[in-house]
Design a protein around this motif. Structure first.
Motif, PDB file in Angstrom:
ATOM      1  N   LEU A  78       9.819   0.179 -15.450  1.00 53.84           N
ATOM      2  CA  LEU A  78       9.410  -0.488 -14.211  1.00 53.84           C
ATOM      3  C   LEU A  78       7.892  -0.567 -14.132  1.00 53.84           C
ATOM      4  O   LEU A  78       7.205   0.435 -14.275  1.00 53.84           O
ATOM      5  CB  LEU A  78       9.935   0.278 -12.989  1.00 53.84           C
ATOM      6  CG  LEU A  78       9.378  -0.113 -11.606  1.00 53.84           C
ATOM      7  CD1 LEU A  78       9.717  -1.557 -11.283  1.00 53.84           C
ATOM      8  CD2 LEU A  78       9.900   0.835 -10.533  1.00 53.84           C
ATOM      9  N   GLU A  79       7.394  -1.778 -13.919  1.00 54.95           N
ATOM     10  CA  GLU A  79       5.977  -1.974 -13.634  1.00 54.95           C
ATOM     11  C   GLU A  79       5.869  -2.546 -12.225  1.00 54.95           C
ATOM     12  O   GLU A  79       6.488  -3.566 -11.920  1.00 54.95           O
ATOM     13  CB  GLU A  79       5.319  -2.938 -14.620  1.00 54.95           C
ATOM     14  CG  GLU A  79       3.845  -3.199 -14.305  1.00 54.95           C
ATOM     15  CD  GLU A  79       3.198  -4.207 -15.238  1.00 54.95           C
ATOM     16  OE1 GLU A  79       2.201  -4.847 -14.825  1.00 54.95           O
ATOM     17  OE2 GLU A  79       3.692  -4.377 -16.371  1.00 54.95           O
ATOM     18  N   LYS A  80       5.095  -1.879 -11.382  1.00 60.33           N
ATOM     19  CA  LYS A  80       4.914  -2.341 -10.010  1.00 60.33           C
ATOM     20  C   LYS A  80       3.587  -3.083  -9.878  1.00 60.33           C
ATOM     21  O   LYS A  80       2.561  -2.613 -10.370  1.00 60.33           O
ATOM     22  CB  LYS A  80       4.940  -1.158  -9.041  1.00 60.33           C
ATOM     23  CG  LYS A  80       6.284  -0.440  -8.981  1.00 60.33           C
ATOM     24  CD  LYS A  80       6.233   0.742  -8.017  1.00 60.33           C
ATOM     25  CE  LYS A  80       7.572   1.455  -7.947  1.00 60.33           C
ATOM     26  NZ  LYS A  80       7.528   2.620  -7.022  1.00 60.33           N
ATOM     27  N   VAL A  81       3.641  -4.233  -9.217  1.00 56.19           N
ATOM     28  CA  VAL A  81       2.440  -5.006  -8.913  1.00 56.19           C
ATOM     29  C   VAL A  81       2.323  -5.085  -7.396  1.00 56.19           C
ATOM     30  O   VAL A  81       3.219  -5.591  -6.727  1.00 56.19           O
ATOM     31  CB  VAL A  81       2.515  -6.421  -9.517  1.00 56.19           C
ATOM     32  CG1 VAL A  81       1.320  -7.261  -9.058  1.00 56.19           C
ATOM     33  CG2 VAL A  81       2.554  -6.348 -11.042  1.00 56.19           C
ATOM     34  N   VAL A  82       1.230  -4.571  -6.868  1.00 54.80           N
ATOM     35  CA  VAL A  82       1.055  -4.565  -5.416  1.00 54.80           C
ATOM     36  C   VAL A  82       0.767  -5.982  -4.921  1.00 54.80           C
ATOM     37  O   VAL A  82      -0.105  -6.676  -5.448  1.00 54.80           O
ATOM     38  CB  VAL A  82      -0.090  -3.616  -5.003  1.00 54.80           C
ATOM     39  CG1 VAL A  82      -0.368  -3.731  -3.506  1.00 54.80           C
ATOM     40  CG2 VAL A  82       0.267  -2.176  -5.364  1.00 54.80           C
ATOM     41  N   VAL A  83       1.521  -6.407  -3.916  1.00 56.80           N
ATOM     42  CA  VAL A  83       1.350  -7.730  -3.319  1.00 56.80           C
ATOM     43  C   VAL A  83       1.093  -7.570  -1.826  1.00 56.80           C
ATOM     44  O   VAL A  83       1.341  -6.510  -1.242  1.00 56.80           O
ATOM     45  CB  VAL A  83       2.594  -8.623  -3.540  1.00 56.80           C
ATOM     46  CG1 VAL A  83       2.823  -8.861  -5.021  1.00 56.80           C
ATOM     47  CG2 VAL A  83       3.834  -8.001  -2.896  1.00 56.80           C
ATOM     48  N   VAL A  84       0.591  -8.646  -1.217  1.00 61.26           N
ATOM     49  CA  VAL A  84       0.408  -8.697   0.237  1.00 61.26           C
ATOM     50  C   VAL A  84       1.096  -9.961   0.741  1.00 61.26           C
ATOM     51  O   VAL A  84       1.556 -10.791  -0.055  1.00 61.26           O
ATOM     52  CB  VAL A  84      -1.089  -8.680   0.622  1.00 61.26           C
ATOM     53  CG1 VAL A  84      -1.722  -7.352   0.238  1.00 61.26           C
ATOM     54  CG2 VAL A  84      -1.844  -9.829  -0.033  1.00 61.26           C
ATOM     55  N   ALA A  85       1.131 -10.125   2.050  1.00 64.46           N
ATOM     56  CA  ALA A  85       1.856 -11.259   2.635  1.00 64.46           C
ATOM     57  C   ALA A  85       1.348 -12.597   2.130  1.00 64.46           C
ATOM     58  O   ALA A  85       2.118 -13.542   1.949  1.00 64.46           O
ATOM     59  CB  ALA A  85       1.762 -11.195   4.158  1.00 64.46           C
ATOM     60  N   SER A  86       0.047 -12.695   1.871  1.00 62.86           N
ATOM     61  CA  SER A  86      -0.537 -13.986   1.502  1.00 62.86           C
ATOM     62  C   SER A  86      -0.358 -14.368   0.041  1.00 62.86           C
ATOM     63  O   SER A  86      -0.619 -15.512  -0.333  1.00 62.86           O
ATOM     64  CB  SER A  86      -2.032 -13.995   1.850  1.00 62.86           C
ATOM     65  OG  SER A  86      -2.712 -12.957   1.163  1.00 62.86           O
ATOM     66  N   ASN A  87       0.119 -13.430  -0.815  1.00 59.48           N
ATOM     67  CA  ASN A  87       0.223 -13.793  -2.242  1.00 59.48           C
ATOM     68  C   ASN A  87       1.564 -13.477  -2.898  1.00 59.48           C
ATOM     69  O   ASN A  87       1.777 -13.818  -4.063  1.00 59.48           O
ATOM     70  CB  ASN A  87      -0.899 -13.147  -3.054  1.00 59.48           C
ATOM     71  CG  ASN A  87      -0.805 -11.630  -3.146  1.00 59.48           C
ATOM     72  OD1 ASN A  87       0.240 -11.028  -2.893  1.00 59.48           O
ATOM     73  ND2 ASN A  87      -1.912 -10.995  -3.523  1.00 59.48           N
ATOM     74  N   ARG A  88       2.493 -12.844  -2.189  1.00 64.65           N
ATOM     75  CA  ARG A  88       3.717 -12.401  -2.855  1.00 64.65           C
ATOM     76  C   ARG A  88       4.535 -13.562  -3.410  1.00 64.65           C
ATOM     77  O   ARG A  88       5.062 -13.482  -4.530  1.00 64.65           O
ATOM     78  CB  ARG A  88       4.556 -11.547  -1.904  1.00 64.65           C
ATOM     79  CG  ARG A  88       4.948 -12.226  -0.617  1.00 64.65           C
ATOM     80  CD  ARG A  88       5.441 -11.271   0.452  1.00 64.65           C
ATOM     81  NE  ARG A  88       5.446 -11.933   1.740  1.00 64.65           N
ATOM     82  CZ  ARG A  88       5.574 -11.324   2.897  1.00 64.65           C
ATOM     83  NH1 ARG A  88       5.735 -10.019   2.951  1.00 64.65           N
ATOM     84  NH2 ARG A  88       5.555 -12.009   4.023  1.00 64.65           N
ATOM     85  N   MET A  89       4.651 -14.664  -2.675  1.00 68.60           N
ATOM     86  CA  MET A  89       5.411 -15.803  -3.179  1.00 68.60           C
ATOM     87  C   MET A  89       4.679 -16.480  -4.335  1.00 68.60           C
ATOM     88  O   MET A  89       5.306 -16.903  -5.311  1.00 68.60           O
ATOM     89  CB  MET A  89       5.703 -16.803  -2.061  1.00 68.60           C
ATOM     90  CG  MET A  89       6.692 -16.302  -1.029  1.00 68.60           C
ATOM     91  SD  MET A  89       7.408 -17.619   0.001  1.00 68.60           S
ATOM     92  CE  MET A  89       5.953 -18.224   0.849  1.00 68.60           C
TER      93      MET A  89
END
Length: 287
Positions: A78-89
């Motif tokens: 598993l590799e996690k990439v931190v996202v926020v509301a403005s870039n997750r999509m």
């Protein structure tokens, strides 16, 4: 403890391979799945004192990776990439992540961009957290007030600007929180699910703040895969996981584990899934 359960039908479906590689094939080939996660939305996604990513959604993701490993017949990292509301999509569209579980409301316009699987796994509504001296008491009282918000959040417009507020948008939750506590904003427009744990877990810090508007627009949260994978093996595997988490009561247990006050929506979904109701199907019903 989370459990990985599979039906016979799913095992047969996942054993079939086609001529064209799909997302699950790609994940198996590289031996790793890349998942978009939140780090700014306690207690669903946050960092502990050592900087490790933890929370309700992270527990869900850990279990899902076990399911993926079982499905492809080999250990998957598993590799996690931190996202926020403005870039997750955008990250999902651009192939930076294979999927995400990242506190996203399931909206029809979003389903045209990313593959939001059915059923939803959580739900929240929109409200404003405000200082006791802010003068905010209901939505109409936002007129002329400076209201902190998150960049890209749909409710900034629908409930903030619409009620005459001046929206001061920030990229992340920590920035909004600091601005509110520093007095640079009169209130914070956000999901009520984020306010409740703060009041419960940090009562002294938030003693002078309360939810100052009625909660509106209860919006279920959806997990997402690429649009062309929503009906593919990865999308169906994710749907099956969510159905199982509801049926087994896992999500209700995680809610309690993390100090989140019990939500009626989650309790109802658990019962609906146990009863096999349509709302817990793995595909949208247009009826």
């Amino acid at each position: 403890m989370l459990k990985s359960l599979f039906t016979g039908v799913t095992v047969l479906a996942l054993s079939a391979t086609g001529a064209i590689a799909d997302a699950l094939d790609d994940i198996a080939a590289r031996g790793k799945i890349v998942v978009g996660v939140k780090a700014d939305y306690a207690p669903w996604g946050m960092r502990d004192a050592d900087g490790n990513l933890i929370g309700m959604e992270h527990d869900m993701i850990d279990d899902f990776v076990t399911r993926v490993s079982d499905a492809v017949g080999k250990p998957i990292e598993l590799e996690k990439v931190v996202v926020v509301a403005s870039n997750r999509m955008q990250f999902l569209e651009q192939g930076k992540v294979d999927m995400f579980i990242a506190t996203m409301s399931n909206k029809p316009e979003r389903r045209e961009v990313v593959g939001i699987v059915q059923p939803d796994y959580y739900s929240s509504g929109v409200a404003v957290l405000a200082h006791k001296d802010s003068g905010i008491d209901g939505w109409e009282s936002l007129e002329g007030k400076k209201i902190c918000g998150i960049q890209g959040a749909w409710y900034n417009k629908d409930h903030g600007l619409k009620n005459g507020a001046e929206i001061v948008a920030f990229k992340g939750v920590s920035e909004v929180e600091k601005a509110l506590l520093d007095g640079r904003c009169d209130g914070w427009i956000y999901d009520d699910s984020a306010f409740i744990p703060r009041k419960v877990n940090e009562p002294e810090k938030w003693a002078d703040y309360s939810i100052a508007t009625p909660t509106v627009d209860d919006a279920p949260w959806g997990a997402a895969v690429p649009l062309d994978e929503v009906d593919g093996r990865l999308g169906k595997l994710l749907s099956e996981a969510i159905i199982d988490w509801h049926k087994s009561g896992t999500l209700v247990e995680l809610e309690a584990k993390l100090g989140i006050p019990p939500t009626a929506w989650l309790a109802k979904m658990s019962e609906a899934c146990k009863a096999g109701e349509k709302i817990c199907n793995d595909a949208y019903d247009d009826e």
